[in-house]
Design a protein around this motif. Structure first.
Motif, short mmCIF file in Angstrom:
data_model
loop_
_atom_site.label_atom_id
_atom_site.label_comp_id
_atom_site.label_asym_id
_atom_site.label_seq_id
_atom_site.Cartn_x
_atom_site.Cartn_y
_atom_site.Cartn_z
N ASN A 94 -14.06 -20.29 9.62
CA ASN A 94 -12.99 -21.26 10.14
C ASN A 94 -11.60 -20.62 9.90
O ASN A 94 -11.37 -19.81 9.01
N ASN A 95 -10.77 -21.26 10.62
CA ASN A 95 -9.08 -20.92 10.19
C ASN A 95 -8.89 -19.45 10.20
O ASN A 95 -8.62 -18.90 9.35
N PRO A 96 -9.00 -18.57 11.25
CA PRO A 96 -9.32 -18.78 12.74
C PRO A 96 -10.74 -18.62 12.92
O PRO A 96 -11.58 -18.14 12.01
N ARG A 97 -11.25 -19.44 13.80
CA ARG A 97 -12.79 -19.47 14.17
C ARG A 97 -13.25 -17.85 14.67
O ARG A 97 -12.77 -17.49 15.55
N GLU A 98 -14.31 -17.70 13.97
CA GLU A 98 -14.69 -16.26 14.11
C GLU A 98 -16.09 -16.21 13.82
O GLU A 98 -16.68 -17.20 13.03
N LYS A 99 -16.96 -15.35 14.31
CA LYS A 99 -18.11 -14.92 13.85
C LYS A 99 -18.67 -13.64 13.58
O LYS A 99 -18.12 -12.54 14.32
N PHE A 100 -19.19 -13.30 12.38
CA PHE A 100 -19.37 -11.97 12.17
C PHE A 100 -20.87 -11.82 11.94
O PHE A 100 -21.38 -12.73 11.18
N TRP A 101 -21.57 -10.73 12.35
CA TRP A 101 -22.81 -10.27 12.29
C TRP A 101 -22.90 -8.88 11.54
O TRP A 101 -22.16 -7.87 11.97
N GLY A 102 -24.03 -8.83 10.84
CA GLY A 102 -24.15 -7.64 9.92
C GLY A 102 -24.93 -7.85 8.68
O GLY A 102 -25.57 -8.87 8.52
N ALA A 103 -25.04 -6.86 7.84
CA ALA A 103 -25.62 -6.81 6.52
C ALA A 103 -25.02 -7.39 5.43
O ALA A 103 -23.84 -6.99 5.10
N MET A 104 -25.45 -8.15 4.78
CA MET A 104 -24.92 -8.92 3.44
C MET A 104 -24.80 -7.78 2.37
O MET A 104 -25.72 -7.04 2.14
N LEU A 105 -23.39 -7.67 1.93
CA LEU A 105 -23.38 -6.74 0.64
C LEU A 105 -23.30 -7.59 -0.65
O LEU A 105 -24.02 -7.10 -1.57
N ASP A 106 -22.54 -8.76 -0.78
CA ASP A 106 -22.70 -9.34 -2.05
C ASP A 106 -22.33 -10.95 -1.73
O ASP A 106 -21.41 -11.21 -0.76
N VAL A 107 -22.76 -11.77 -2.49
CA VAL A 107 -22.07 -13.05 -2.49
C VAL A 107 -21.76 -13.54 -3.85
O VAL A 107 -22.54 -13.22 -4.63
N THR A 108 -20.40 -14.17 -3.91
CA THR A 108 -19.96 -14.62 -5.22
C THR A 108 -19.55 -15.95 -4.79
O THR A 108 -19.19 -16.51 -3.75
N PRO A 109 -18.98 -16.55 -6.07
CA PRO A 109 -18.33 -17.98 -5.82
C PRO A 109 -16.89 -17.49 -5.20
O PRO A 109 -16.48 -18.58 -4.25
N ALA A 110 -16.54 -16.60 -5.33
CA ALA A 110 -15.17 -16.11 -4.81
C ALA A 110 -15.37 -15.84 -3.14
O ALA A 110 -14.49 -16.23 -2.48
N GLY A 111 -16.38 -15.40 -2.65
CA GLY A 111 -16.58 -15.02 -1.16
C GLY A 111 -17.58 -14.37 -1.01
O GLY A 111 -18.69 -14.04 -1.74
N ILE A 112 -17.72 -13.80 0.36
CA ILE A 112 -19.01 -12.93 1.01
C ILE A 112 -18.47 -11.58 1.40
O ILE A 112 -17.44 -11.51 2.02
N SER A 113 -19.33 -10.71 1.08
CA SER A 113 -18.98 -9.09 1.62
C SER A 113 -20.02 -8.74 2.57
O SER A 113 -21.28 -9.13 2.30
N ILE A 114 -19.55 -8.25 3.59
CA ILE A 114 -20.58 -8.12 4.62
C ILE A 114 -20.17 -6.56 5.21
O ILE A 114 -19.01 -6.46 5.41
N ARG A 115 -21.14 -6.03 5.77
CA ARG A 115 -20.83 -4.87 6.65
C ARG A 115 -21.22 -4.97 7.97
O ARG A 115 -22.28 -5.08 8.13
N GLY A 116 -20.29 -5.23 9.04
CA GLY A 116 -20.81 -5.57 10.22
C GLY A 116 -19.63 -5.42 11.12
O GLY A 116 -18.47 -5.07 10.87
N ILE A 117 -19.77 -6.36 12.04
CA ILE A 117 -18.87 -6.47 13.26
C ILE A 117 -18.44 -7.89 13.81
O ILE A 117 -19.39 -8.66 13.63
N ASP A 118 -17.38 -7.92 14.14
CA ASP A 118 -17.07 -9.39 14.95
C ASP A 118 -17.65 -9.44 16.18
O ASP A 118 -17.83 -8.72 16.92
N LEU A 119 -18.48 -10.69 16.41
CA LEU A 119 -19.04 -10.70 17.78
C LEU A 119 -18.20 -10.54 18.79
O LEU A 119 -18.64 -10.44 19.88
N ASN A 120 -16.77 -11.04 18.81
CA ASN A 120 -16.00 -10.92 19.79
C ASN A 120 -15.76 -9.69 20.46
O ASN A 120 -15.41 -9.16 21.46
N SER A 121 -16.17 -8.45 19.28
CA SER A 121 -15.93 -7.05 19.62
C SER A 121 -17.25 -6.55 20.00
O SER A 121 -17.41 -5.50 20.11
N PHE A 122 -18.45 -7.08 19.96
CA PHE A 122 -19.77 -6.50 20.11
C PHE A 122 -19.77 -5.83 21.35
O PHE A 122 -20.35 -4.49 21.40
#
Length: 82
Positions: free
Chosen positions: A27-55
């Motif tokens: 949210n803020n701005p509304r986006e969707k990302f698809w890909g492979a999870m790299l790491d999840v921490t209390p600070a945030g999420i790391s992912i290797r992927g692409i924005d679905l608007n750019s698919f």
């Protein structure tokens, strides 16, 4: 944290191990990302992927023979909706 809560939290994190394919809604701005999870921490999420608007553009570049790949990005946890 009590031991039962610690076990529950560890079990939740185990579902999202490195390499798991995910769809992240932001949210803020509304986006969707698809890909492979790299790491999840209390600070945030790391992912290797692409924005679905750019698919579609991503696929067109692949078909055109261009050298493209997914980007490694970090999203702070306050932006993650699901």
């Amino acid at each position: 944290m009590q031991s039962g809560q610690a076990i529950g939290a560890a079990a939740e994190r185990a579902v999202f191990t490195a390499g798991t394919i995910v769809l992240i809604t932001l949210n803020n701005p509304r986006e969707k990302f698809w890909g492979a999870m790299l790491d999840v921490t209390p600070a945030g999420i790391s992912i290797r992927g692409i924005d679905l608007n750019s698919f579609d553009d991503f696929i067109a570049q692949l078909r055109g023979g261009e050298h493209v790949g997914p980007a490694a990005v970090f999203f702070p946890m306050h932006r993650v909706e699901r």
